[in-house]
Design a protein around this motif. Structure first.
Motif, PDB file in Angstrom:
ATOM      1  N   LEU A 295       0.821  -1.208   0.000  1.00  0.00           N
ATOM      2  CA  LEU A 295       0.000   0.000   0.000  1.00  0.00           C
ATOM      3  C   LEU A 295       0.859   1.264   0.000  1.00  0.00           C
ATOM      4  O   LEU A 295       2.005   1.246   0.438  1.00  0.00           O
ATOM      5  CB  LEU A 295      -0.909  -0.001   1.228  1.00  0.00           C
ATOM      6  CG  LEU A 295      -1.916  -1.162   1.261  1.00  0.00           C
ATOM      7  CD1 LEU A 295      -2.581  -1.260   2.621  1.00  0.00           C
ATOM      8  CD2 LEU A 295      -2.964  -0.996   0.163  1.00  0.00           C
TER       9      LEU A 295
ATOM     10  N   THR B 258       0.504   6.849   2.264  1.00  0.00           N
ATOM     11  CA  THR B 258      -0.607   7.613   2.824  1.00  0.00           C
ATOM     12  C   THR B 258      -1.699   6.737   3.431  1.00  0.00           C
ATOM     13  O   THR B 258      -2.627   7.249   4.059  1.00  0.00           O
ATOM     14  CB  THR B 258      -1.234   8.501   1.734  1.00  0.00           C
ATOM     15  OG1 THR B 258      -1.582   7.684   0.612  1.00  0.00           O
ATOM     16  CG2 THR B 258      -0.269   9.586   1.295  1.00  0.00           C
ATOM     17  N   HIS B 259      -1.627   5.432   3.241  1.00  0.00           N
ATOM     18  CA  HIS B 259      -2.676   4.541   3.748  1.00  0.00           C
ATOM     19  C   HIS B 259      -2.480   4.292   5.242  1.00  0.00           C
ATOM     20  O   HIS B 259      -1.352   4.172   5.721  1.00  0.00           O
ATOM     21  CB  HIS B 259      -2.653   3.208   2.996  1.00  0.00           C
ATOM     22  CG  HIS B 259      -3.862   2.367   3.236  1.00  0.00           C
ATOM     23  ND1 HIS B 259      -4.016   1.595   4.373  1.00  0.00           N
ATOM     24  CD2 HIS B 259      -4.994   2.188   2.505  1.00  0.00           C
ATOM     25  CE1 HIS B 259      -5.183   0.983   4.328  1.00  0.00           C
ATOM     26  NE2 HIS B 259      -5.802   1.317   3.204  1.00  0.00           N
TER      27      HIS B 259
ATOM     28  N   GLN C 173      -2.669   1.712   6.948  1.00  0.00           N
ATOM     29  CA  GLN C 173      -1.916   0.498   7.253  1.00  0.00           C
ATOM     30  C   GLN C 173      -0.410   0.768   7.283  1.00  0.00           C
ATOM     31  O   GLN C 173       0.311   0.264   8.153  1.00  0.00           O
ATOM     32  CB  GLN C 173      -2.209  -0.591   6.216  1.00  0.00           C
ATOM     33  CG  GLN C 173      -1.691  -1.957   6.611  1.00  0.00           C
ATOM     34  CD  GLN C 173      -2.801  -2.889   7.055  1.00  0.00           C
ATOM     35  OE1 GLN C 173      -3.098  -3.838   6.366  1.00  0.00           O
ATOM     36  NE2 GLN C 173      -3.401  -2.648   8.201  1.00  0.00           N
TER      37      GLN C 173
ATOM     38  N   TYR D 243      -9.385  -3.923   7.193  1.00  0.00           N
ATOM     39  CA  TYR D 243      -8.987  -3.251   5.961  1.00  0.00           C
ATOM     40  C   TYR D 243     -10.149  -2.515   5.293  1.00  0.00           C
ATOM     41  O   TYR D 243      -9.947  -1.713   4.398  1.00  0.00           O
ATOM     42  CB  TYR D 243      -8.387  -4.289   5.006  1.00  0.00           C
ATOM     43  CG  TYR D 243      -7.735  -3.744   3.766  1.00  0.00           C
ATOM     44  CD1 TYR D 243      -6.761  -2.761   3.822  1.00  0.00           C
ATOM     45  CD2 TYR D 243      -8.079  -4.259   2.516  1.00  0.00           C
ATOM     46  CE1 TYR D 243      -6.151  -2.293   2.671  1.00  0.00           C
ATOM     47  CE2 TYR D 243      -7.468  -3.800   1.358  1.00  0.00           C
ATOM     48  CZ  TYR D 243      -6.507  -2.819   1.445  1.00  0.00           C
ATOM     49  OH  TYR D 243      -5.900  -2.359   0.293  1.00  0.00           O
TER      50      TYR D 243
ATOM     51  N   PRO E  17     -10.685   3.626   1.705  1.00  0.00           N
ATOM     52  CA  PRO E  17      -9.377   4.237   1.965  1.00  0.00           C
ATOM     53  C   PRO E  17      -8.310   3.824   0.955  1.00  0.00           C
ATOM     54  O   PRO E  17      -7.402   4.599   0.654  1.00  0.00           O
ATOM     55  CB  PRO E  17      -9.031   3.746   3.381  1.00  0.00           C
ATOM     56  CG  PRO E  17     -10.355   3.490   4.018  1.00  0.00           C
ATOM     57  CD  PRO E  17     -11.186   2.913   2.909  1.00  0.00           C
ATOM     58  N   THR E  18      -8.425   2.605   0.430  1.00  0.00           N
ATOM     59  CA  THR E  18      -7.473   2.160  -0.589  1.00  0.00           C
ATOM     60  C   THR E  18      -7.724   2.877  -1.908  1.00  0.00           C
ATOM     61  O   THR E  18      -6.782   3.316  -2.585  1.00  0.00           O
ATOM     62  CB  THR E  18      -7.585   0.637  -0.781  1.00  0.00           C
ATOM     63  OG1 THR E  18      -7.387  -0.001   0.473  1.00  0.00           O
ATOM     64  CG2 THR E  18      -6.555   0.131  -1.768  1.00  0.00           C
TER      65      THR E  18
ATOM     66  N   SER F  49      -6.437   6.545  -1.248  1.00  0.00           N
ATOM     67  CA  SER F  49      -4.989   6.714  -1.071  1.00  0.00           C
ATOM     68  C   SER F  49      -4.219   6.378  -2.343  1.00  0.00           C
ATOM     69  O   SER F  49      -3.153   6.946  -2.597  1.00  0.00           O
ATOM     70  CB  SER F  49      -4.488   5.850   0.090  1.00  0.00           C
ATOM     71  OG  SER F  49      -4.662   4.476  -0.172  1.00  0.00           O
TER      72      SER F  49
ATOM     73  N   LEU G 112      -9.009   3.833  10.041  1.00  0.00           N
ATOM     74  CA  LEU G 112      -9.596   3.385   8.786  1.00  0.00           C
ATOM     75  C   LEU G 112     -11.119   3.493   8.828  1.00  0.00           C
ATOM     76  O   LEU G 112     -11.747   3.935   7.861  1.00  0.00           O
ATOM     77  CB  LEU G 112      -9.161   1.948   8.496  1.00  0.00           C
ATOM     78  CG  LEU G 112      -9.427   1.495   7.056  1.00  0.00           C
ATOM     79  CD1 LEU G 112      -8.270   0.675   6.517  1.00  0.00           C
ATOM     80  CD2 LEU G 112     -10.728   0.702   6.960  1.00  0.00           C
TER      81      LEU G 112
ATOM     82  N   GLN H 274     -12.061   7.069   8.328  1.00  0.00           N
ATOM     83  CA  GLN H 274     -11.950   7.460   6.921  1.00  0.00           C
ATOM     84  C   GLN H 274     -13.110   6.902   6.103  1.00  0.00           C
ATOM     85  O   GLN H 274     -13.669   7.601   5.250  1.00  0.00           O
ATOM     86  CB  GLN H 274     -10.615   6.989   6.353  1.00  0.00           C
ATOM     87  CG  GLN H 274      -9.417   7.752   6.868  1.00  0.00           C
ATOM     88  CD  GLN H 274      -8.151   7.457   6.095  1.00  0.00           C
ATOM     89  OE1 GLN H 274      -8.178   6.925   4.984  1.00  0.00           O
ATOM     90  NE2 GLN H 274      -7.014   7.802   6.676  1.00  0.00           N
TER      91      GLN H 274
END
Length: 330
Positions: free
Chosen positions: A39, A42-43, A45, A151, A218-219, A222, A277, A280
């Motif tokens: 990732l 900025t993520h 995780q 996630y 979020p993925t 980001s 997460l 977000q």
């Protein structure tokens, strides 16, 4: 920060493994722990890894040095998992379905339409079946699952076609991770499942190699996928865990006091990541809509019904008889 390339990682794993396992004199006897991630930086995780690294460094007075390598610097997710298994890399974080290539029954933890919500999913870490899977993974592949992270809910995006039901994705080329359960899900919708590594996804979407993809909000944000996708379809088809994985030999070789501090930092980092997460997720639909995406709430049953009618039975021999039902009942 020292940069480690995929090429240098995969060359001479024994030599690199020695660097991972043995205290580095040049670093004043610090034990170096390298953590690879697919990732972007900025993520949440990846930010979790940075927080863990900072806490561990402080609590161990610099004896343990965690180095973060985000954005696929060390290759694909499978590359990194293989490197953790061999000892060429200390840690990585990846999805349960992807880890299923090393222990097939693990992919059930990321099955579509299995979990009711994030709280339901979090129970898996304490389930007997998960403990058994972890023991088998360690015995067969030399890896240990340290934590289960949230996630997010996975949603569908498309480049140009509006989608209100599964019938609207018939024939579309939808990117999926190189995982059999994801392919089966997309094919149950009537779409063409097209495996693409995550670090190649933006380019594949921008060039039209695939028509759409599915990932948590979020993925999507980001990785800036909203720049190359017009429609966000809130399917929520998978509540996704990602697993923190460590090389077993490295873990056993840590001093007890350092192992305790790393465990505590991981627990704190995971708690922060899951909360961040979720926060977000709660705001990103509005953010992506304001950024130009068209947001659709589709006919959810049209997506879930064909998947549930075929997928649990299709993968029963892989997951183990009764495993799906046992997890669903947690």
């Amino acid at each position: 920060m020292t940069r480690l390339t995929k090429r240098s990682l995969l060359q001479g794993s024994a030599a690199v493994g020695a660097t991972v396992f043995m205290p580095a004199v040049a670093r004043a006897q610090a034990t170096v722990l390298r953590w690879g991630e697919m990732l972007p930086a900025t993520h949440p995780q990846v930010q979790m890894v940075e927080r863990i690294a900072k806490q561990v460094k402080e609590k161990t007075s610099g004896r343990v040095d965690i180095q973060s390598f985000p954005a696929g610097q060390l290759g694909s997710g499978k590359d990194m998992m293989e490197s953790v298994s061999s000892g060429a890399l200390t840690m990585t974080t990846d999805g349960a379905a992807a880890l299923g290539s090393f222990l097939p029954q693990l992919s059930v933890v990321e099955a579509p339409y299995l979990w009711r919500d994030a709280a339901h999913m979090s129970k898996v870490a304490k389930a007997p079946v998960f403990t058994q899977m972890n023991a088998e993974l360690e015995k067969k592949r030399g890896m240990r699952m340290m934590a289960v992270t949230y996630y997010g809910k996975r949603h569908l995006t498309t480049g140009s076609k509006a989608v209100k039901s599964a019938a609207d994705v018939a024939g579309l080329k939808l990117r999926v991770p190189p995982v059999d359960t994801f392919r089966a899900m997309v094919e149950a919708w009537g779409a063409k499942a097209t495996p693409v590594n995550f670090n190649e996804l933006y380019l594949a979407l921008s060039q039209g190699a695939v028509d759409g993809q599915e990932n948590p909000l979020p993925t999507i944000h980001s990785a800036k996928l909203q720049e190359v996708q017009k429609h966000l379809i809130l399917t929520g088809h998978i509540i996704t865990p990602r697993l923190v994985i460590v090389n077993s030999d490295f873990w056993k070789g840590l001093k007890d006091a350092d192992r305790t501090e790393v465990e505590a930092a991981i627990a704190d980092g995971v708690a922060w990541q899951d909360a961040e997460l979720t926060s977000q997720e709660n705001s990103l639909v509005a953010t992506l809509k304001a950024g130009g995406m068209t947001v659709t709430e589709p006919d959810l049953e049209s997506f879930s019904k064909p998947v549930l009618a075929s997928l649990p039975k299709q993968f029963e021999s892989k997951w183990g008889k009764g495993t799906w039902d046992a997890l669903a009942a947690l």
